[in-house]
Design an enzyme around this catalytic site. Structure first.
Site, PDB file in Angstrom:
ATOM      1  N   HIS A 199       0.775  -1.242  -0.150  1.00 35.09           N
ATOM      2  CA  HIS A 199      -0.128   0.099  -0.204  1.00 35.09           C
ATOM      3  C   HIS A 199       0.948   1.449   0.043  1.00 35.09           C
ATOM      4  CE1 HIS A 199      -3.326  -3.019   0.831  1.00 35.09           C
ATOM      5  NE2 HIS A 199      -3.815  -2.063   0.020  1.00 35.09           N
ATOM      6  N   ARG A 306     -10.880   2.889  -1.269  1.00 36.01           N
ATOM      7  CA  ARG A 306     -10.274   2.523  -0.075  1.00 36.01           C
ATOM      8  C   ARG A 306     -10.589   3.268   1.149  1.00 36.01           C
ATOM      9  NH1 ARG A 306      -5.965   1.597  -3.969  1.00 36.01           N
ATOM     10  NH2 ARG A 306      -5.620  -0.819  -4.077  1.00 36.01           N
ATOM     11  N   ARG A 342     -15.625   0.690  -0.816  1.00 35.10           N
ATOM     12  CA  ARG A 342     -15.290  -0.681  -0.392  1.00 35.10           C
ATOM     13  C   ARG A 342     -15.259  -0.501   0.911  1.00 35.10           C
ATOM     14  NH1 ARG A 342      -9.501  -3.140  -1.460  1.00 35.10           N
ATOM     15  NH2 ARG A 342      -8.795  -1.417   0.401  1.00 35.10           N
ATOM     16  N   GLU A 441     -10.451 -11.642  -4.053  1.00 36.44           N
ATOM     17  CA  GLU A 441      -9.007 -11.458  -3.893  1.00 36.44           C
ATOM     18  C   GLU A 441      -8.366 -12.685  -3.088  1.00 36.44           C
ATOM     19  OE1 GLU A 441      -8.343  -7.748  -2.095  1.00 36.44           O
ATOM     20  OE2 GLU A 441     -10.163  -7.815  -0.613  1.00 36.44           O
ATOM     21  N   ASN A 464      -3.759  -7.570  -6.336  1.00 36.70           N
ATOM     22  CA  ASN A 464      -2.729  -7.438  -5.386  1.00 36.70           C
ATOM     23  C   ASN A 464      -2.619  -8.526  -4.321  1.00 36.70           C
ATOM     24  OD1 ASN A 464      -2.620  -5.068  -6.869  1.00 36.70           O
ATOM     25  ND2 ASN A 464      -3.548  -3.990  -5.187  1.00 36.70           N
ATOM     26  N   ASP A 465      -4.062  -8.822  -3.913  1.00 33.49           N
ATOM     27  CA  ASP A 465      -3.984  -9.838  -3.095  1.00 33.49           C
ATOM     28  C   ASP A 465      -4.229 -11.238  -3.552  1.00 33.49           C
ATOM     29  OD1 ASP A 465      -3.826  -8.742  -0.074  1.00 33.49           O
ATOM     30  OD2 ASP A 465      -5.810  -7.642  -0.509  1.00 33.49           O
ATOM     31  N   ARG A 475       3.100  -9.582  -0.630  1.00 36.17           N
ATOM     32  CA  ARG A 475       3.131  -8.749  -1.591  1.00 36.17           C
ATOM     33  C   ARG A 475       4.224  -7.470  -1.390  1.00 36.17           C
ATOM     34  NH1 ARG A 475      -3.193  -6.376  -1.149  1.00 36.17           N
ATOM     35  NH2 ARG A 475      -2.298  -4.157  -1.767  1.00 36.17           N
ATOM     36  N   CYS A 512      -9.520  -4.151 -10.152  1.00 35.30           N
ATOM     37  CA  CYS A 512      -8.980  -2.955  -9.284  1.00 35.30           C
ATOM     38  C   CYS A 512      -7.932  -2.936  -8.658  1.00 35.30           C
ATOM     39  CB  CYS A 512      -9.987  -2.269  -8.229  1.00 35.30           C
ATOM     40  SG  CYS A 512     -10.484  -3.593  -6.944  1.00 35.30           S
TER      41      CYS A 512
HETATM   42  C1  PEP Z   1      -6.192  -5.937  -4.278  1.00 33.02           C
HETATM   43  O1  PEP Z   1      -6.220  -6.636  -3.380  1.00 33.02           O
HETATM   44  O2  PEP Z   1      -5.914  -5.879  -5.620  1.00 33.02           O
HETATM   45  C2  PEP Z   1      -7.008  -4.520  -3.907  1.00 33.02           C
HETATM   46  C3  PEP Z   1      -7.373  -3.796  -4.895  1.00 33.02           C
HETATM   47  O3  PEP Z   1      -6.964  -4.182  -2.543  1.00 33.02           O
HETATM   48  P1  PEP Z   1      -5.919  -3.668  -1.690  1.00 33.02           P
HETATM   49  O4  PEP Z   1      -4.638  -3.304  -2.538  1.00 33.02           O
HETATM   50  O5  PEP Z   1      -6.336  -2.226  -0.885  1.00 33.02           O
HETATM   51  O6  PEP Z   1      -5.567  -4.663  -0.844  1.00 33.02           O
HETATM   52 MG    MG Z   2      -6.897  -6.192  -1.428  1.00 35.94          MG
END
Ligand code: PEP
Ligand code: MG
Length: 593
Positions: A199, A306, A342, A441, A464-465, A475, A512
């Site tokens: 993040h 977010r 979200r 995710e 991402n997750d 990550r 996303c």
């Molecule tokens: C993700 O996991 O891709 C996502 C968009 O949520 P975050 O990056 O906030 O965990």
């Molecule tokens: Mg996520």
């Protein structure tokens, strides 16, 4: 002729996480290394070392008394009395005599002598079966640290001390600290640790601050004041850049500016492929203030808000009216475009300083997101009420993060129904047709997406997750960043399964996560059937440009190839080759070094 006064250029390579070029002086943030130097001193220097010790003891005493006064004023005399024990250490004659004896007999520097003796005392005290004495061992180490800091002139540099623009170099930056960076003062940043989809990296991209992470030991290799050029496109931190390097980068910056000028012309055009496939291109935000950036980026609303960034950097949770105001502001400004809010995704690498989430062995697998909300129902209730109330002001949709099973989704839905009912009873209006969707995710969710799709109105893939959980690769860990592969066949299959389940349930599937803003991967996502992409506002124009220059035939052929290929690198290369072929101007920065 090389300039003899110019020091040699030195290049550090890390993981590029936020594009752009920054030039300025390095500022090392945080506490310098804890290492204590050891060296011999000559006989004539021994008295000097003894004097240094005396001075450091006096300085430490002044500091402790000042801290004690502050604590007394803020918390009372009882809490302040703990510093009495610290002050006593400074007056311990046996300790001081032992240190001076060691100095004189061994002729070593005073920092090392003091550390050795103090540590001997602390270890001895800590080993005694007595709570009171064990506490004294902690006091001893605490005071020792202060004395050593004074002897070594170590001073912690904090973000709030920034006065002039600089390039920040530090071990790590938390997402909440990054969210607060002042772009006028922080030209760029480089950290020892981190990954592309942490993040911290995501925030840097949203703020358009050039950044590199995963530089391993850069924070201990450089010094504040070093002359640096930070290339956030390629992950290079160049110290003492030569004139030639500066010239090359000057040209790149000019090229980038002219591309950006051209991209601005797309703002009001739709994201539609050459053969007519409409893609919904929306924006990711973390605060209500970003709404202007969304509007001017040419995005069709917000695909991911977010909300946890409303909760970070503060002592207490935002109340219902504060949250309502944030959600209302975004929805009203962007209407009739949708705003996907979200629900809270605290946990993982996003922690409130005082949040009662205990330190966990595996925070990303722990008490996070929907798991946290379904147990902390008053927090969840406040947020859901605020979102529902704001829903009459625009086109709001709710999205749950980290759903891993149908049971969890049902539980969240039931609680949302209760909140709706509560508002109905109170006569507070909300949109009765508000759509509810979920993120995909967690691999288990992708695998049971058929069942989940019957209970939601849309899927948004949190790549991402999804990647980190699918491949078991943290990550934010630079050591295993090479294993974090968006084009791993297992990841692509999960995306495909999700899209297929979405289609069967006649709901849309978007992405996303950061895959959506990676130009080299957009062709692949389109080919896999994704019809919505949500990216940080600075990336909207480039992604739109790419979409407007590709055909679905090309994208589908690529996806077909990818789903039949075992090699992540080959898939990545093929997808990148297509992206470069159709939009070469967007890749100028990649060809520099
Ligand atoms: C993700 O996991 O891709 C996502 C968009 O949520 P975050 O990056 O906030 O965990
Ligand atoms: Mg996520």
């Amino acid at each position: 002729m090389p300039d003899p006064t110019q020091k040699g250029e030195q290049v550090f390579r890390g993981i590029p996480v936020s594009g752009g070029v920054a030039r300025g002086h390095v500022l090392i943030l945080g506490k310098p290394s804890d290492e204590i130097p050891r060296y011999e001193v000559s006989e004539s220097q021994v008295e000097n070392e003894v004097n240094r010790l005396e001075k450091a003891l006096v300085q430490t005493r002044h500091e402790l008394i000042e801290v004690q006064h502050k604590v007394e004023a803020a918390m009372g005399a009882k809490d302040a009395s703990i510093f009495d024990a610290h002050l006593l250490v400074l007056e311990d004659q046996t300790l001081i005599e032992e240190v001076t004896r060691l100095l004189r007999t061994q002729r070593i520097n005073v920092e090392q002598a003091f550390f050795e003796i103090a540590e001997k005392y602390a270890t001895a005290l800590g080993a005694i079966e007595d709570d009171y004495l064990r506490e004294r061992a902690v006091d001893m180490r605490d005071v020792t640290q202060r004395i050593l800091d004074n002897l070594l002139g170590r001073k912690e540099v904090m973000l709030r001390d920034l006065k002039d623009p600089c390039i920040i170099v530090c071990h790590d930056l938390t997402p909440s600290t990054t969210a607060q960076l002042d772009k006028k003062l922080v030209l760029g940043f480089a950290t020892d640790v981190g990954g592309r989809t942490s993040h911290t990296a995501i925030m840097a991209r949203s703020l358009e601050i050039p950044a590199i992470v995963g530089l391993k030991e850069v924070s201990t290799s450089l010094e504040s004041g070093d002359d640096a050029l930070l290339d956030g496109y390629n992950g290079l931190l160049i110290i003492n850049p030569t004139d030639r390097t500066l010239f090359e980068y000057g040209q790149l910056v000019r090229k980038k500016l002219s591309t950006q000028e051209r991209l601005r012309e797309l703002v009001n055009l739709p994201a539609i492929t050459l053969d007519g496939q409409k893609i919904v291109l929306s924006a990711n935000i973390g605060t209500a203030e970003e709404v202007e950036a969304v509007a001017s980026s040419g995005a069709e609303g917000v695909g991911l808000f977010r909300t946890e960034f409303l909760f970070l950097n503060r002592g207490e949770m935002p109340n219902e009216s504060e949250q309502f105001e944030a959600y209302r502001r975004v929805a009203a400004a962007l209407k009739p475009h949708p705003v996907v809010i979200r629900t809270l995704d605290l946990g993982g690498d996003k922690l409130m300083p005082d949040q009662e989430i205990p330190a966990e062995m595996n925070p990303f697998l722990g008490w996070r997101a929907i798991r946290y909300c379904l147990q902390e129902l008053s927090v969840f209730r406040t947020q859901l009420r605020a979102i529902l109330r704001a829903s009459v002001e625009g086109n709001i949709k709710i999205m749950y993060p980290m759903i891993s099973s149908l049971g969890e989704l049902n539980e969240a839905h039931e609680f949302l129904s209760l909140c709706r009912e509560e508002l109905r009873v109170e006569g507070i209006p909300f949109d009765p047709n508000l759509e509810v969707g979920m993120m995909i995710e967690v691999p288990s969710a992708a695998l049971v997406a058929d069942a989940l799709g019957k209970r939601v109105r849309f899927f948004s893939i949190g790549s991402n997750d999804l990647i980190q959980y699918c491949l078991a690769v943290d990550r934010s860990n630079e050591r295993i960043a090479h294993l974090y592969q968006p084009t791993h066949p297992a990841v692509l299959r999960l995306i495909q399964l999700t899209v297929q389940a979405g289609d069967r349930n006649q709901i849309w599937t978007g992405v996303c996560g950061e895959m959506a803003s990676d130009l080299t991967l957009v062709p692949l996502l389109l080919g896999l059937g994704v019809t919505e992409l949500s990216v940080a506002p600075p990336f909207v124009a480039a992604v739109k440009f790419l979409i407007r220059n590709i055909t679905m035939t090309e994208a589908r052929e690529l996806a077909e190839f990818a789903l039949n290929c075992d090699c992540p690198r080959e898939i990545q290369a093929k997808s990148e080759a297509l992206a470069r072929k159709i939009t070469p101007t967007l890749f100028a920065h990649k060809d520099l070094r």
